[in-house]
Design a protein around this motif. Structure first.
Motif, PDB file in Angstrom:
ATOM      1  N   ILE A 187       0.879  -1.158   0.000  1.00 27.24           N
ATOM      2  CA  ILE A 187       0.000   0.000   0.000  1.00 27.24           C
ATOM      3  C   ILE A 187       0.923   1.216   0.000  1.00 27.24           C
ATOM      4  O   ILE A 187       1.746   1.364   0.900  1.00 27.24           O
ATOM      5  CB  ILE A 187      -0.908   0.031   1.248  1.00 27.24           C
TER       6      ILE A 187
ATOM      7  N   THR B 106      -2.737  10.093  -3.328  1.00 32.81           N
ATOM      8  CA  THR B 106      -3.732   9.025  -3.401  1.00 32.81           C
ATOM      9  C   THR B 106      -3.118   7.732  -2.895  1.00 32.81           C
ATOM     10  O   THR B 106      -1.974   7.409  -3.220  1.00 32.81           O
ATOM     11  CB  THR B 106      -4.200   8.821  -4.858  1.00 32.81           C
ATOM     12  N   THR B 107      -3.886   6.988  -2.116  1.00 29.40           N
ATOM     13  CA  THR B 107      -3.444   5.680  -1.649  1.00 29.40           C
ATOM     14  C   THR B 107      -3.670   4.670  -2.770  1.00 29.40           C
ATOM     15  O   THR B 107      -4.750   4.624  -3.368  1.00 29.40           O
ATOM     16  CB  THR B 107      -4.218   5.260  -0.391  1.00 29.40           C
TER      17      THR B 107
ATOM     18  N   THR C 172      -6.180   1.902  -7.989  1.00 28.20           N
ATOM     19  CA  THR C 172      -6.668   3.098  -7.313  1.00 28.20           C
ATOM     20  C   THR C 172      -8.177   3.019  -7.086  1.00 28.20           C
ATOM     21  O   THR C 172      -8.715   3.778  -6.295  1.00 28.20           O
ATOM     22  CB  THR C 172      -6.350   4.377  -8.116  1.00 28.20           C
ATOM     23  N   ALA C 173      -8.847   2.111  -7.769  1.00 29.94           N
ATOM     24  CA  ALA C 173     -10.299   1.978  -7.654  1.00 29.94           C
ATOM     25  C   ALA C 173     -10.667   1.207  -6.394  1.00 29.94           C
ATOM     26  O   ALA C 173     -10.251   0.058  -6.208  1.00 29.94           O
ATOM     27  CB  ALA C 173     -10.843   1.250  -8.882  1.00 29.94           C
ATOM     28  N   GLU C 174     -11.439   1.847  -5.533  1.00 31.77           N
ATOM     29  CA  GLU C 174     -11.858   1.198  -4.292  1.00 31.77           C
ATOM     30  C   GLU C 174     -12.684  -0.054  -4.564  1.00 31.77           C
ATOM     31  O   GLU C 174     -12.603  -1.020  -3.818  1.00 31.77           O
ATOM     32  CB  GLU C 174     -12.648   2.165  -3.423  1.00 31.77           C
ATOM     33  N   LYS C 175     -13.462  -0.043  -5.652  1.00 33.49           N
ATOM     34  CA  LYS C 175     -14.292  -1.203  -5.985  1.00 33.49           C
ATOM     35  C   LYS C 175     -13.430  -2.442  -6.239  1.00 33.49           C
ATOM     36  O   LYS C 175     -13.756  -3.535  -5.803  1.00 33.49           O
ATOM     37  CB  LYS C 175     -15.147  -0.917  -7.218  1.00 33.49           C
TER      38      LYS C 175
ATOM     39  N   ALA D  52     -10.123  -2.791  -5.285  1.00 34.85           N
ATOM     40  CA  ALA D  52      -9.344  -3.062  -4.074  1.00 34.85           C
ATOM     41  C   ALA D  52     -10.175  -3.847  -3.061  1.00 34.85           C
ATOM     42  O   ALA D  52      -9.666  -4.768  -2.404  1.00 34.85           O
ATOM     43  CB  ALA D  52      -8.835  -1.775  -3.463  1.00 34.85           C
ATOM     44  N   ALA D  53     -11.456  -3.526  -2.937  1.00 32.38           N
ATOM     45  CA  ALA D  53     -12.328  -4.222  -1.989  1.00 32.38           C
ATOM     46  C   ALA D  53     -12.487  -5.699  -2.351  1.00 32.38           C
ATOM     47  O   ALA D  53     -12.564  -6.559  -1.469  1.00 32.38           O
ATOM     48  CB  ALA D  53     -13.695  -3.543  -1.941  1.00 32.38           C
TER      49      ALA D  53
ATOM     50  N   GLN E 100      -9.151  -7.382  -1.315  1.00 34.02           N
ATOM     51  CA  GLN E 100      -8.818  -7.251   0.105  1.00 34.02           C
ATOM     52  C   GLN E 100      -8.759  -8.582   0.868  1.00 34.02           C
ATOM     53  O   GLN E 100      -7.814  -8.819   1.624  1.00 34.02           O
ATOM     54  CB  GLN E 100      -9.814  -6.301   0.785  1.00 34.02           C
TER      55      GLN E 100
END
Length: 107
Positions: free
Chosen positions: A24, A40-41, A62-65, A67-68, A71
Motif C-alpha cells: 500500500i 492518493t493511496t 486506485t479503484a476502491e471497488k 481493491a475491496a 482485500q
C-alpha cells in the motif's frame, strides 16, 4: 517504444494474473477532471504471470471497488495460491470490475 512493465486493464478484456507481492503506497496523481495533483493511496500488486505467460509487471489499483474485491486475499498473502481473472467494464465513476478467483495447482 511501449513500456510493458504495468498491467493494463482494457475495457472488456479479461486479464488472467498471478500476484506474488503487494504494498500500500501513497502516490501523487493528477485528477483528470480538475488537473490538480493530489496524494492518493494505491494498492500496488506485483505480477509474475499474465495471461499464462511469465511477466514482471505491476498492477496499480486506485479503484476502491477493485481493491475491496482483492482485500480478502491480502492478509497472509493468500493471493499467491490463486489466479485472478479481472475484467474492467465501463469508464470513469461508472467503472466496475469482475474478479474471478481460481486456486492454483502450482504456486
Amino acid at each position: 517504444m511501449v513500456l510493458d512493465n504495468f498491467v493494463r486493464l482494457e475495457e472488456g478484456v479479461p486479464r488472467r494474473l498471478h500476484i506474488v507481492d503487494h504494498a500500500i503506497v501513497t502516490r501523487e496523481i493528477r485528477d483528470t477532471l480538475t488537473g490538480w495533483q493530489k496524494p492518493t493511496t494505491v494498492l500496488e500488486l506485483r505480477i509474475d504471470e499474465e495471461d499464462g505467460r511469465p511477466a514482471a509487471k505491476v498492477l496499480s489499483v486506485t479503484a476502491e471497488k477493485l481493491a475491496a474485491q482483492l482485500q480478502p486475499y491480502l492478509a497472509g498473502n493468500l493471493y499467491r495460491a490463486h489466479t485472478f481473472t479481472i475484467t474492467r467494464r465501463g469508464s470513469g465513476f461508472g467503472t466496475s470490475y469482475m474478479v474471478q478467483v481460481e486456486p492454483r495447482t502450482t504456486t
